[in-house]
Design a protein around this motif. Structure first.
Motif, mmCIF file in Angstrom:
data_model
loop_
_atom_site.group_PDB
_atom_site.id
_atom_site.type_symbol
_atom_site.label_atom_id
_atom_site.label_comp_id
_atom_site.label_asym_id
_atom_site.label_seq_id
_atom_site.Cartn_x
_atom_site.Cartn_y
_atom_site.Cartn_z
ATOM 1 N N GLU A 385 0.787 -1.228 0.000
ATOM 2 C CA GLU A 385 0.000 0.000 0.000
ATOM 3 C C GLU A 385 0.819 1.278 0.000
ATOM 4 N N LEU A 386 2.107 1.184 0.341
ATOM 5 C CA LEU A 386 2.847 2.403 0.648
ATOM 6 C C LEU A 386 3.172 3.236 -0.593
ATOM 7 N N ASN A 387 3.239 2.626 -1.763
ATOM 8 C CA ASN A 387 3.452 3.434 -2.963
ATOM 9 C C ASN A 387 2.405 4.535 -3.067
ATOM 10 N N ASP A 388 1.152 4.190 -2.765
ATOM 11 C CA ASP A 388 0.075 5.173 -2.840
ATOM 12 C C ASP A 388 -0.005 6.051 -1.597
ATOM 13 N N LEU A 389 0.310 5.489 -0.428
ATOM 14 C CA LEU A 389 0.092 6.209 0.831
ATOM 15 C C LEU A 389 1.277 7.049 1.281
ATOM 16 N N ALA A 390 2.497 6.719 0.853
ATOM 17 C CA ALA A 390 3.683 7.395 1.378
ATOM 18 C C ALA A 390 3.613 8.918 1.268
ATOM 19 N N PRO A 391 3.203 9.500 0.122
ATOM 20 C CA PRO A 391 3.163 10.966 0.053
ATOM 21 C C PRO A 391 2.230 11.590 1.082
ATOM 22 N N THR A 392 1.045 10.985 1.283
ATOM 23 C CA THR A 392 0.106 11.534 2.254
ATOM 24 C C THR A 392 0.610 11.354 3.684
ATOM 25 N N LEU A 393 1.112 10.157 4.003
ATOM 26 C CA LEU A 393 1.589 9.907 5.365
ATOM 27 C C LEU A 393 2.821 10.740 5.667
ATOM 28 N N GLY A 394 3.707 10.892 4.679
ATOM 29 C CA GLY A 394 4.870 11.760 4.876
ATOM 30 C C GLY A 394 4.466 13.199 5.090
ATOM 31 N N TYR A 395 3.487 13.667 4.338
ATOM 32 C CA TYR A 395 2.979 15.025 4.501
ATOM 33 C C TYR A 395 2.418 15.225 5.900
ATOM 34 N N CYS A 396 1.645 14.253 6.393
ATOM 35 C CA CYS A 396 1.052 14.380 7.726
ATOM 36 C C CYS A 396 2.136 14.408 8.805
ATOM 37 N N LEU A 397 3.103 13.509 8.715
ATOM 38 C CA LEU A 397 4.187 13.509 9.701
ATOM 39 C C LEU A 397 4.943 14.832 9.676
#
Length: 442
Positions: A385-397
């Motif tokens: 899943e992280l290919n799709d989620l990494a940008p959003t999760l990185g932005y939130c962190l």
């Protein structure tokens, strides 16, 4: 300060291309250049990074390689008086100085590109024995003129010119598409702000969050109720971790000799790290979870609820971390990992931490002083899943930071310590792009 961190970080990006599958069919990704406050698009299988003094660079075949496209926004007070003269003379002379006067020029013309009227010139030259061409474009805009440059092999212009035209077509001031503010080129999903008066953070919509500790002991973990393996987390400080099996054996001997309830039991039960490294720390997280579960109620350890469930971690990629670290810490890296949760479910994530050897003291012939782990942070997701989620999760962190009013209430901290707490947001920003790239460019 934030921009300085971001510039430092961009210089350390991995020398590999992003790999979203959508790029194979010509898909485009949004990108926001925070340094100059503009947005555009680029091929989703390329890489866009900010280069201080140069501009936003779109690497089509990886950093350092031709073809590539460059975008630079001029300040409004530095608008072109005569773009034709600039391209035909000023920039031509610059190219001739660069390449020993061996440059052929197609003079400036006004042309239609991406639905806009722009000024365009081409320069033909050789570099390292390769015949190259640069198409340079100027777009006159009220909010600040824009310079574009596409470099490509003379016999293979198509990819660069297509990327150039799309960059021109979709250029606009501000973050009009909701793209990641660090320019990863991936769309950030829906987020919502969260604060409890002590800190602020953006969270994916519908996520929950738990916190523990205060100030230098503060921790949080946010997760998706639909799948708790989707997380972002941040722990200011985590301890104790014994310096190897010999120290653990010695504490256990002493604790057993004194009977139940003695203080040495607290150390004897602590996880033992084989070395002061990120890898050694990640390997003992299950033990840290068990330890926290036993001692949190006594106020001797963080809540186990804020610890990510990481078991059997395997390093996929490592990149240098630009988060400031003590000189004694030689393993200051960010790691893309795969792992299992405690039920054995396959997961993946990006993490960083700073295990530090604070001191030494002799304890029955072994070093009894523990390691302390600072700034443990990252994001995780189920495998795939992280290919799709990494940008959003990185932005939130990246969005996390302490509120100034909260830090000012601390009475037991020096001004330097308070400044360090307020700088946490800058540290997050420093790590953000490298954390996303560590996964996408693995």
């Amino acid at each position: 300060m934030k921009r300085a961190f971001c510039v430092t970080l961009m210089m350390m990006l991995l020398c590999g291309a992003l790999i979203p599958a959508a790029g194979a069919d010509g898909a485009l990704a949004d990108v926001y250049c925070e340094a100059q406050d503009f947005s555009t698009v680029y091929p989703a299988d390329a890489q866009a990074v900010w280069e201080e003094g140069s501009g936003l660079r779109i690497w089509l075949n990886g950093p350092g390689y031709v073809p590539n496209v460059l975008i630079w926004r001029r300040a409004p007070e530095k608008k072109f008086n005569n773009p034709v003269n600039y391209l035909n003379n000023v920039y031509r002379e610059h190219m001739e100085e660069q390449y020993n006067n061996d440059v052929g020029t197609n003079p400036c013309q006004q042309v239609e590109m991406g639905g806009k009227t722009v000024y365009l010139a081409r320069y033909h030259y050789k570099a390292n024995g390769n015949s190259l061409c640069m198409t340079r474009v100027i777009e006159i805009r009220e909010a600040g003129d824009v310079e574009y440059a596409a470099k490509y092999p003379e016999n293979d212009p198509d990819a660069a010119l297509a990327a150039l035209e799309n960059a021109v077509r979709y250029y606009g001031e501000g973050n009009y598409a909701g793209a990641s503010p660090q320019g990863t080129g991936q769309r950030v999903g829906p987020t919502t702000p969260y604060t409890d008066g002590r800190f602020h953070v953006e969270l994916p919509q519908g996520w929950r969050i738990t916190t523990a500790g205060e100030y230098a002991e503060f921790t949080f973990k946010a997760w998706d109720p639909a799948n708790p393996n989707r997380t972002i987390f941040f722990l200011m400080k985590l301890e104790p971790f014994l310096k190897g099996s010999a120290a653990k054996a010695q504490y256990t001997r002493v604790a057993n000799s004194l009977g139940k309830g003695n203080m040495y039991e607290w150390f004897a039960d602590a996880p033992a790290m084989g070395s002061c490294t990120l890898e050694a720390f990640l390997n003992v997280i299950p033990e840290a979870y068990t330890y926290a579960d036993k001692y949190y109620s006594m106020g001797l350890m963080v809540s186990p609820s804020v610890l990510p469930q990481i078991k059997n971690p395997r390093f996929v990629k490592r990149v240098p971390s630009s988060i400031p670290a003590p000189d004694t810490y030689k393993d200051n890296t960010i790691a893309a990992i795969t792992f299992e949760d405690y039920l054995g479910q396959p997961c993946e994530g990006v993490v960083t931490a700073q295990p530090v050897d604070m001191m030494s003291y002799d304890f029955g012939g072994v070093d009894g002083a523990p390691y302390t782990v600072y700034l443990f942070m990252g994001f995780t997701a189920p495998r795939g899943e992280l290919n799709d989620l990494a940008p959003t999760l990185g932005y939130c962190l990246n969005s996390f930071g302490f509120e100034e009013s909260y830090v000012k209430k601390a009475i037991d901290f020096s001004n330097d310590q308070k400044d360090a707490l307020l700088a946490i947001g800058e540290y997050m920003s420093a790590a953000h792009t490298a954390m996303v790239e560590a996964w996408l460019a693995r």
